[in-house]
Design a protein around this motif. Structure first.
Motif, PDB file in Angstrom:
ATOM      1  N   ASN A 162     -18.616   8.351  -2.184  1.00 56.93           N
ATOM      2  CA  ASN A 162     -18.935   9.770  -2.384  1.00 56.93           C
ATOM      3  C   ASN A 162     -17.667  10.610  -2.485  1.00 56.93           C
ATOM      4  N   THR A 163     -16.652  10.257  -1.698  1.00 58.21           N
ATOM      5  CA  THR A 163     -15.372  10.962  -1.809  1.00 58.21           C
ATOM      6  C   THR A 163     -14.730  10.687  -3.159  1.00 58.21           C
ATOM      7  N   ALA A 164     -14.847   9.450  -3.633  1.00 56.28           N
ATOM      8  CA  ALA A 164     -14.305   9.106  -4.947  1.00 56.28           C
ATOM      9  C   ALA A 164     -14.967   9.938  -6.040  1.00 56.28           C
ATOM     10  N   VAL A 165     -16.272  10.135  -5.938  1.00 57.42           N
ATOM     11  CA  VAL A 165     -16.986  10.972  -6.911  1.00 57.42           C
ATOM     12  C   VAL A 165     -16.406  12.375  -6.934  1.00 57.42           C
ATOM     13  N   PHE A 166     -16.252  12.965  -5.767  1.00 58.69           N
ATOM     14  CA  PHE A 166     -15.711  14.327  -5.704  1.00 58.69           C
ATOM     15  C   PHE A 166     -14.305  14.392  -6.284  1.00 58.69           C
ATOM     16  N   MET A 167     -13.451  13.437  -5.893  1.00 56.27           N
ATOM     17  CA  MET A 167     -12.068  13.462  -6.356  1.00 56.27           C
ATOM     18  C   MET A 167     -11.969  13.243  -7.863  1.00 56.27           C
ATOM     19  N   ALA A 168     -12.907  12.511  -8.430  1.00 53.12           N
ATOM     20  CA  ALA A 168     -12.896  12.274  -9.876  1.00 53.12           C
ATOM     21  C   ALA A 168     -13.498  13.428 -10.659  1.00 53.12           C
ATOM     22  N   SER A 169     -14.190  14.334  -9.964  1.00 54.54           N
ATOM     23  CA  SER A 169     -14.911  15.413 -10.636  1.00 54.54           C
ATOM     24  C   SER A 169     -14.019  16.627 -10.876  1.00 54.54           C
ATOM     25  N   ASP A 170     -14.495  17.518 -11.717  1.00 49.94           N
ATOM     26  CA  ASP A 170     -13.754  18.747 -12.001  1.00 49.94           C
ATOM     27  C   ASP A 170     -13.684  19.668 -10.789  1.00 49.94           C
ATOM     28  N   LYS A 171     -14.556  19.441  -9.801  1.00 46.15           N
ATOM     29  CA  LYS A 171     -14.521  20.271  -8.594  1.00 46.15           C
ATOM     30  C   LYS A 171     -13.261  20.015  -7.759  1.00 46.15           C
ATOM     31  N   ALA A 172     -12.585  18.902  -8.008  1.00 41.58           N
ATOM     32  CA  ALA A 172     -11.343  18.585  -7.298  1.00 41.58           C
ATOM     33  C   ALA A 172     -10.126  18.862  -8.178  1.00 41.58           C
ATOM     34  N   SER A 173     -10.245  19.821  -9.066  1.00 37.84           N
ATOM     35  CA  SER A 173      -9.185  20.083 -10.045  1.00 37.84           C
ATOM     36  C   SER A 173      -7.857  20.472  -9.409  1.00 37.84           C
ATOM     37  N   GLY A 174      -7.879  20.927  -8.159  1.00 34.76           N
ATOM     38  CA  GLY A 174      -6.637  21.304  -7.490  1.00 34.76           C
ATOM     39  C   GLY A 174      -5.968  20.157  -6.747  1.00 34.76           C
ATOM     40  N   MET A 175      -6.526  18.957  -6.833  1.00 32.59           N
ATOM     41  CA  MET A 175      -6.010  17.812  -6.077  1.00 32.59           C
ATOM     42  C   MET A 175      -5.292  16.841  -7.008  1.00 32.59           C
ATOM     43  N   THR A 176      -3.997  16.681  -6.799  1.00 31.93           N
ATOM     44  CA  THR A 176      -3.229  15.674  -7.534  1.00 31.93           C
ATOM     45  C   THR A 176      -1.974  15.337  -6.741  1.00 31.93           C
ATOM     46  N   GLY A 177      -1.427  14.161  -6.998  1.00 36.72           N
ATOM     47  CA  GLY A 177      -0.209  13.747  -6.310  1.00 36.72           C
ATOM     48  C   GLY A 177      -0.407  13.489  -4.841  1.00 36.72           C
ATOM     49  N   THR A 178      -1.624  13.116  -4.453  1.00 36.29           N
ATOM     50  CA  THR A 178      -1.915  12.938  -3.039  1.00 36.29           C
ATOM     51  C   THR A 178      -2.846  11.767  -2.822  1.00 36.29           C
ATOM     52  N   THR A 179      -2.850  11.261  -1.590  1.00 36.52           N
ATOM     53  CA  THR A 179      -3.793  10.231  -1.178  1.00 36.52           C
ATOM     54  C   THR A 179      -4.663  10.813  -0.078  1.00 36.52           C
TER      55      THR A 179
ATOM     56  N   LEU B 267       3.771   5.496  -5.923  1.00 36.65           N
ATOM     57  CA  LEU B 267       3.555   5.515  -7.364  1.00 36.65           C
ATOM     58  C   LEU B 267       2.538   6.588  -7.740  1.00 36.65           C
ATOM     59  N   THR B 268       1.544   6.803  -6.902  1.00 38.33           N
ATOM     60  CA  THR B 268       0.584   7.889  -7.140  1.00 38.33           C
ATOM     61  C   THR B 268       1.305   9.228  -7.256  1.00 38.33           C
ATOM     62  N   ARG B 269       2.253   9.472  -6.350  1.00 39.13           N
ATOM     63  CA  ARG B 269       2.997  10.737  -6.391  1.00 39.13           C
ATOM     64  C   ARG B 269       3.865  10.825  -7.643  1.00 39.13           C
ATOM     65  N   ASP B 270       4.520   9.725  -7.997  1.00 43.41           N
ATOM     66  CA  ASP B 270       5.392   9.739  -9.171  1.00 43.41           C
ATOM     67  C   ASP B 270       4.595   9.904 -10.462  1.00 43.41           C
ATOM     68  N   LEU B 271       3.472   9.210 -10.561  1.00 44.05           N
ATOM     69  CA  LEU B 271       2.624   9.358 -11.745  1.00 44.05           C
ATOM     70  C   LEU B 271       2.160  10.805 -11.892  1.00 44.05           C
ATOM     71  N   SER B 272       1.772  11.400 -10.782  1.00 46.52           N
ATOM     72  CA  SER B 272       1.303  12.787 -10.833  1.00 46.52           C
ATOM     73  C   SER B 272       2.419  13.726 -11.266  1.00 46.52           C
ATOM     74  N   ALA B 273       3.618  13.513 -10.745  1.00 47.93           N
ATOM     75  CA  ALA B 273       4.741  14.388 -11.091  1.00 47.93           C
ATOM     76  C   ALA B 273       4.979  14.382 -12.601  1.00 47.93           C
TER      77      ALA B 273
ATOM     78  N   GLN C 137       0.830  -1.208   0.000  1.00 48.19           N
ATOM     79  CA  GLN C 137       0.000   0.000   0.000  1.00 48.19           C
ATOM     80  C   GLN C 137       0.868   1.263   0.000  1.00 48.19           C
ATOM     81  N   ALA C 138       1.978   1.217   0.728  1.00 46.39           N
ATOM     82  CA  ALA C 138       2.898   2.362   0.721  1.00 46.39           C
ATOM     83  C   ALA C 138       3.485   2.572  -0.674  1.00 46.39           C
ATOM     84  N   ALA C 139       3.790   1.481  -1.353  1.00 43.87           N
ATOM     85  CA  ALA C 139       4.336   1.582  -2.706  1.00 43.87           C
ATOM     86  C   ALA C 139       3.309   2.186  -3.657  1.00 43.87           C
ATOM     87  N   LYS C 140       2.042   1.824  -3.511  1.00 40.47           N
ATOM     88  CA  LYS C 140       1.010   2.412  -4.359  1.00 40.47           C
ATOM     89  C   LYS C 140       0.912   3.917  -4.139  1.00 40.47           C
ATOM     90  N   GLU C 141       1.037   4.354  -2.901  1.00 40.90           N
ATOM     91  CA  GLU C 141       0.979   5.794  -2.633  1.00 40.90           C
ATOM     92  C   GLU C 141       2.193   6.507  -3.224  1.00 40.90           C
TER      93      GLU C 141
END
Length: 261
Positions: A234-251, A168-174, A162-166
């Motif tokens: 419901n959190t997944a919906v928000f994070m996938a939506s355009d309203k979360a446009s400022g969120m990336t590289g994070t868990t 990779l999330t940061r690296d993919l975002s970068a 799980q730590a490795a997935k997090e």
């Protein structure tokens, strides 16, 4: 309709979290393409969504098979024109992981969750990115868990996975965020609605009843209750939506205080 006309592919859609997210995405207007290694549970979720008036299509796809993932993505794009959201909720049966002290664990069993979780996340993210880059738009998402950030007993290689997935999330975002693609994760904890918690109870909660185990999980959170699948979805919906446009590289920390940020 926060996801109106979005095209979402969900891996592990037959599981508790994947299924809940698929239903929530569809309810918010997304066209959802559900996949899983086994057809039957994915079909069951698909039928629920269609019955409720949403668009859903099921496919049997092994998220560890690069060619199978690629073929399915191409079929989605042939049908829908693009992919906007890639959500990886692929899991490994916990009974193959839990309950053995690290000093007694063989390397194959220790490595199983690391190789499985990381390979499926990398493959699905990489292949989705290749289709998103030309459009300069897209969201890649996955699910981790509390052991990514906190030491835990008798979990084998689950925490490192799980730590490795997090990471990779940061690296993919970068790499991908400059091209308009957001990469985010969700980190829930201790949901009795999932088979994962039932398996953890059977492997690790010797001497406790199920009700006592639920009380223990609730006692680790600030509000003294467990999180629900609906809250994660419901959190997944928000994070996938355009309203979360400022969120990336994070868990996103959904442990309800079990892990204090």
């Amino acid at each position: 309709m926060m996801l109106k006309d979005k095209v979402a592919v969900i891996y592990g859609a037959g599981g508790a979290i994947g299924g809940a997210v698929a239903r929530a995405f569809a309810a918010e207007g997304a066209r959802v393409f559900l996949t899983g290694r086994l057809q039957a549970p994915v079909e069951a979720v698909t039928k629920e969504i269609v019955f409720d008036g949403g668009f859903a299509e099921a496919a049997e796809v092994d998220a560890l098979d690069e060619q199978a993932v690629d073929r399915h993505l191409r079929s989605v794009i042939d049908q829908a024109g693009r992919v906007d959201i890639s959500f990886n909720a692929v899991g490994v049966p916990d009974l193959e992981i839990l309950g053995v002290p690290l000093a007694e664990l063989d390397v194959e069993r220790f490595s199983l969750p690391i190789t499985t979780y990381m390979t499926s996340y990398f493959l699905t993210a990489r292949l989705a990115a290749r289709h998103m880059i030309p459009n300069k738009s897209g969201v890649i998402m996955t699910v981790t868990a509390l052991p990514a950030r906190m030491g835990s007993r008798l979990n084998g290689g689950y925490g490192p996975a799980q730590a490795a997935k997090e990471a990779l999330t940061r690296d993919l975002s970068a790499e991908l965020a400059p091209q308009g693609i957001r990469v985010v994760g969700l980190r829930p904890h201790g949901m009795p609605e999932t088979s994962t918690m039932r398996e953890a109870f059977e492997a690790k909660a010797a001497g406790m009843t199920w009700e006592q185990f639920e009380g223990y999980l609730a006692g680790t959170t600030h509000p003294r209750r467990v999180m629900t699948l609906d809250e994660v979805a419901n959190t997944a919906v928000f994070m996938a939506s355009d309203k979360a446009s400022g969120m990336t590289g994070t868990t996103v920390n959904l442990t309800m205080g079990s892990l204090d940020d």
